[in-house]
Design an enzyme around this catalytic site. Structure first.
Site, mmCIF file in Angstrom:
data_model
loop_
_atom_site.group_PDB
_atom_site.id
_atom_site.type_symbol
_atom_site.label_atom_id
_atom_site.label_comp_id
_atom_site.label_asym_id
_atom_site.label_seq_id
_atom_site.Cartn_x
_atom_site.Cartn_y
_atom_site.Cartn_z
ATOM 1 N N ALA A 96 2.488 -2.139 4.241
ATOM 2 C CA ALA A 96 2.205 -1.122 5.317
ATOM 3 C C ALA A 96 1.722 -2.005 6.404
ATOM 4 O O ALA A 96 0.885 -2.736 6.274
ATOM 5 C CB ALA A 96 1.266 -0.200 4.720
ATOM 6 N N HIS A 119 -7.768 4.281 5.932
ATOM 7 C CA HIS A 119 -6.710 3.807 4.630
ATOM 8 C C HIS A 119 -5.862 5.064 4.364
ATOM 9 O O HIS A 119 -4.850 4.910 3.974
ATOM 10 C CB HIS A 119 -7.667 3.083 3.681
ATOM 11 C CG HIS A 119 -6.699 2.702 2.619
ATOM 12 N ND1 HIS A 119 -5.739 1.784 2.855
ATOM 13 C CD2 HIS A 119 -6.923 2.745 1.120
ATOM 14 C CE1 HIS A 119 -5.199 1.284 1.587
ATOM 15 N NE2 HIS A 119 -5.769 2.031 0.580
ATOM 16 N N HIS A 133 -5.771 -9.108 -2.207
ATOM 17 C CA HIS A 133 -5.971 -9.291 -0.864
ATOM 18 C C HIS A 133 -7.184 -10.291 -0.569
ATOM 19 O O HIS A 133 -7.984 -10.419 -1.162
ATOM 20 C CB HIS A 133 -6.137 -8.328 0.187
ATOM 21 C CG HIS A 133 -4.984 -7.018 0.146
ATOM 22 N ND1 HIS A 133 -5.061 -6.242 -1.103
ATOM 23 C CD2 HIS A 133 -4.099 -6.865 1.080
ATOM 24 C CE1 HIS A 133 -4.077 -5.558 -0.777
ATOM 25 N NE2 HIS A 133 -3.394 -5.719 0.263
ATOM 26 N N TYR A 190 -9.459 -10.300 1.499
ATOM 27 C CA TYR A 190 -10.549 -9.313 1.996
ATOM 28 C C TYR A 190 -11.343 -9.096 0.722
ATOM 29 O O TYR A 190 -12.440 -8.367 0.764
ATOM 30 C CB TYR A 190 -10.327 -8.335 2.812
ATOM 31 C CG TYR A 190 -9.250 -7.299 2.400
ATOM 32 C CD1 TYR A 190 -9.623 -6.309 1.189
ATOM 33 C CD2 TYR A 190 -8.057 -7.040 3.127
ATOM 34 C CE1 TYR A 190 -8.853 -5.391 0.812
ATOM 35 C CE2 TYR A 190 -7.254 -5.815 2.647
ATOM 36 C CZ TYR A 190 -7.553 -5.257 1.373
ATOM 37 O OH TYR A 190 -6.754 -4.132 1.152
ATOM 38 N N GLU A 191 -10.731 -9.081 -0.561
ATOM 39 C CA GLU A 191 -11.355 -8.513 -1.938
ATOM 40 C C GLU A 191 -12.195 -9.634 -2.237
ATOM 41 O O GLU A 191 -13.004 -9.569 -3.302
ATOM 42 C CB GLU A 191 -10.227 -8.263 -2.748
ATOM 43 C CG GLU A 191 -9.494 -7.038 -2.652
ATOM 44 C CD GLU A 191 -8.276 -6.692 -3.718
ATOM 45 O OE1 GLU A 191 -8.573 -6.182 -4.643
ATOM 46 O OE2 GLU A 191 -7.066 -6.955 -3.024
ATOM 47 N N HIS A 227 -3.131 0.852 -4.810
ATOM 48 C CA HIS A 227 -2.418 -0.781 -5.356
ATOM 49 C C HIS A 227 -2.758 -0.721 -6.879
ATOM 50 O O HIS A 227 -3.966 -0.540 -7.316
ATOM 51 C CB HIS A 227 -2.970 -2.004 -4.889
ATOM 52 C CG HIS A 227 -2.488 -2.214 -3.387
ATOM 53 N ND1 HIS A 227 -1.857 -3.183 -3.222
ATOM 54 C CD2 HIS A 227 -2.919 -1.898 -2.274
ATOM 55 C CE1 HIS A 227 -1.614 -3.399 -2.063
ATOM 56 N NE2 HIS A 227 -2.227 -2.255 -1.338
ATOM 57 N N MET A 234 -2.722 -6.732 6.829
ATOM 58 C CA MET A 234 -3.653 -7.742 5.907
ATOM 59 C C MET A 234 -3.145 -8.578 4.905
ATOM 60 O O MET A 234 -4.055 -8.915 3.940
ATOM 61 C CB MET A 234 -5.112 -6.919 5.637
ATOM 62 C CG MET A 234 -5.424 -5.780 6.932
ATOM 63 S SD MET A 234 -6.619 -4.873 5.985
ATOM 64 C CE MET A 234 -7.078 -3.783 7.364
ATOM 65 N N SER A 235 -1.769 -8.533 4.887
ATOM 66 C CA SER A 235 -1.400 -9.161 3.755
ATOM 67 C C SER A 235 0.175 -9.902 4.076
ATOM 68 O O SER A 235 0.253 -10.271 5.302
ATOM 69 C CB SER A 235 -0.744 -8.347 2.600
ATOM 70 O OG SER A 235 0.086 -7.423 3.040
ATOM 71 N N SER A 293 0.728 -1.138 0.074
ATOM 72 C CA SER A 293 -0.018 -0.014 -0.039
ATOM 73 C C SER A 293 0.795 1.236 -0.049
ATOM 74 O O SER A 293 1.619 1.384 0.980
ATOM 75 C CB SER A 293 -0.735 0.002 1.149
ATOM 76 O OG SER A 293 -1.910 -0.713 1.159
HETATM 77 N N1 HPA Z 1 -3.977 -2.958 11.044
HETATM 78 C C1 HPA Z 1 -4.100 -3.879 9.915
HETATM 79 N N2 HPA Z 1 -3.322 -3.555 8.703
HETATM 80 C C2 HPA Z 1 -2.724 -2.393 8.629
HETATM 81 C C3 HPA Z 1 -2.585 -1.513 9.720
HETATM 82 C C4 HPA Z 1 -3.429 -1.959 11.045
HETATM 83 O O1 HPA Z 1 -3.080 -1.062 11.963
HETATM 84 N N3 HPA Z 1 -1.928 -0.488 9.155
HETATM 85 C C5 HPA Z 1 -1.722 -0.614 7.932
HETATM 86 N N4 HPA Z 1 -2.296 -1.907 7.478
#
Ligand code: HPA
Length: 276
Positions: free
Chosen positions: A118, A251, A88, A90-91, A66, A215-216, A35
């Protein structure tokens, strides 16, 4: 999805790319840009850009920040393939589909894979703007990408006792030292997303030993290790995890923070690739 489907999809995509890449040198390093970190691809010389959309059976990224393309080319003398954006769980994709791009890079013959993301900082000293080299992960809260008939690139029961290559970690640390950039190390935990966590969940993850959360990534690392490829991961800490600061998570905040780390991150990654 059956074994035949997984390998068939990868072979179809592989053949498509081979045609596009005719006459070019095979990539030896794969990179996945997380990200807000996609701009790193601007450093790739002789770039050939292939949008995920053009590749048969390929998952496409719907997430802001992305881009959704492969960039083939060189960094210095090193032939690389870079994923500008990932997909991801979640998509709505299955985990097998989520790791298809990584499996494809492994199929193309990369020897090393550097993942980036990230992440939210859980450990007290991890604050927005920090870089964390991942030394191990906790993936127990998401399904394994290796579920289903075994993809023949690797064994049915792969060892995961050393997912992140000590050699590459040493190279990243050396690059950081040479550049005077501080890097921290830690354990990354993957959740499904797309929601951020609750403060209570973060307290649990902290007790379990997680230093950063996202999340990845862990599933991609597992798919690459399964295929016999060496892996490393650099997390850009974009925020304090839920409940650890006053700020509401978004985000936009993550992307803005990634933007601020971009410069340091780019210098570190370029120098590391030079040392690999
Ligand atoms: N949690 C989950 N995913 C993330 C976070 C977070 O705090 N920051 C960046 N991606």
């Amino acid at each position: 999805m059956t074994e035949n489907n997984v390998s068939k999809e990868i072979e179809n995509a592989y053949e498509y790319l081979q045609e596009k890449l005719a006459g070019r040198v095979k990539p030896v390093i794969g990179l996945v840009l997380g990200s807000g970190l996609g701009d790193f691809a601007k450093n790739i010389k002789d770039a050939l850009v292939i949008p995920y959309n053009d590749i048969p059976d390929f998952p496409t990224s719907s997430v802001e920040g992305h881009k959704g393309c492969f960039v083939f080319g060189r960094i210095g003398d090193v032939p690389v393939v870079c994923m500008q954006g990932r997909v991801h769980y979640y998509e709505g994709y299955s985990m097998q589909k989520v790791v298809m791009p990584v499996r494809l890079m492994c199929r193309m013959g990369i020897e090393k894979l550097i993942l980036t993301n990230a992440a939210g900082g859980i450990r007290d000293d991890l604050k927005p703007g920090d870089l964390m080299v991942v030394t191990d992960h906790i993936t127990s809260f998401v399904p394994s990408p290796l579920i289903g008939p075994n993809y023949e690139a690797g064994p049915r029961f792969p060892d995961m006792s050393r997912v992140y290559s000590p050699d590459i970690i040493a190279d990243i640390k050396k690059a950081a030292f040479d550049l005077g950039i501080e890097v921290k190390t830690g354990i990354y935990l993957q959740t499904t997303g797309p929601n951020y966590e609750t403060p209570a969940e973060i307290r649990v993850y902290k007790l379990l030993g997680a230093d950063a959360i996202g999340m990845s990534t862990t599933v991609e690392a597992m798919a690459a290790v399964h295929a016999g490829v060496k892996v490393a991961c650099i997390s850009c800490i974009t925020n304090k995890a839920a409940g650890l600061s006053e700020t509401k998570l978004s985000h936009e905040e993550v992307q803005q923070a990634a933007d601020m780390i971009k410069n340091k991150f780019t210098r570190l990654l370029l120098k590391t690739i030079n040392l690999l």
